[in-house]
Design a protein around this motif. Structure first.
Motif: not given
Length: 314
Positions: A134-161
């Motif tokens: 229905d469009g209700t915002v439930l939460r924002a996942l942590s970045p760790l879970y963002g990686l697990e679900t594919g919401a964030l790319p695995a390379s998101v921190l590569d440049d800094y690392i």
């Protein structure tokens, strides 16, 4: 899994309160809006909500939780965003003199500001936000879970690392993990792709392979932090430095000055926007956000009562 006994307690109406007795324990207090959470039992114990799993029965329920330890030494109570940012709340403890310490409260408009901050951040950070049909915002996942679900790319921190690992091939990273032991220092240098730490006598005490984003966001795997007096404290410091992107600008860690945090374009933007919207700047946005005492925690050795305040969303 079998259904767990229903231990739910009806929540208070708006502007009201409910008083409950807390056992001496280390655990969580969950609270949900609209419907009860689903808990089940297995031979291994309690199955808690895991909303990074799309088939979890609590995926479409708006809820959050607080964590606490209560024992003979007192109470430790915190608000947490280590797994997700969701329904806003603050925590407090009443001291023997009647004064109350509180933390975890968002600024006015802070709930939506966090969500909007993630949406406006390039690189997929807005994909951390989960909504109901229905469009209700439930939460924002942590970045760790963002990686697990594919919401964030695995390379998101590569440049800094990569930049950190390159810097410390020719420079030394000095870690002083205990604020009350300024003489205890460890010295890190990268050689052959591995960061080795020596003590003041020059002996190697531990080493780390180049971490990936999951190791950093979870403070685990290649940045595992055992409960010891050497590797764990060094790993905690490294983890905080990566989240806060202070490792390139300060070779002496931990950097406890919040003005220096999240300055690099490649950083933990989830932690950045959450901290920016907290009334006192404190949050538990990742596992070792307590490095430098930036965590949202209240403690008293002789507490009179504790308070979890369910805050308005607007």
């Amino acid at each position: 899994p079998t259904p767990a006994p229903d231990a739910s307690i009806p929540g208070p109406a708006a502007g009201q309160s409910t008083t409950i007795r807390m056992p001496k324990f280390s655990g969580r207090v969950y609270f949900s809006y609209g419907q009860k959470l689903v808990f089940k039992l297995t031979t291994g114990g309690l199955v808690q909500p895991a909303v990074q799993n799309p088939s979890d029965p609590n995926r479409n329920i708006l809820f959050n939780w607080s964590e606490y330890t209560l024992n003979d030494s007192g109470l430790w109570l915190n608000s947490t965003q280590v797994d997700m940012f969701s329904a806003p709340y603050s925590v407090g403890v009443q001291r023997p003199d009647g004064s109350t310490a509180t933390t975890g409260k968002l600024k006015a408009g802070g709930y939506n500001a966090v969500l909007n901050g993630l949406r406006s951040q390039s690189g997929g950070w807005g994909n951390l936000i989960q909504t109901r049909a229905d469009g209700t915002v439930l939460r924002a996942l942590s970045p760790l879970y963002g990686l697990e679900t594919g919401a964030l790319p695995a390379s998101v921190l590569d440049d800094y690392i990569n930049r950190v690992w390159q810097k410390y091939t020719s420079a030394t990273l000095t870690v002083t993990p205990f604020a009350d032991q300024p003489g205890t220092k460890y010295f890190g240098r990268v050689s052959g792709g591995v960061m080795r730490f020596t003590n003041s006598a020059g002996a190697v005490v531990t080493q780390f392979e180049k971490p990936d984003a999951s190791s950093i966001f979870g403070c685990h795997r290649k940045l595992d932090a055992p409960n010891d007096q050497v590797r764990g404290p060094i790993s905690r410091t490294l983890c905080a430095g990566f989240h806060r992107s202070t490792l390139l600008v300060n070779p002496n860690q931990p950097d406890a000055n919040a003005d220096n945090f999240y300055r690099d374009g490649v950083t933990d933007h989830y932690a950045r926007v959450i901290h920016s919207q907290m009334s006192d700047g404190k949050a538990y946005a990742f596992a070792f956000d307590d490095v430098g005492h930036h965590e949202s925690l209240v403690h008293d050795g002789d507490p009179r009562q504790a308070v979890i305040t369910l805050e308005p969303f607007n």
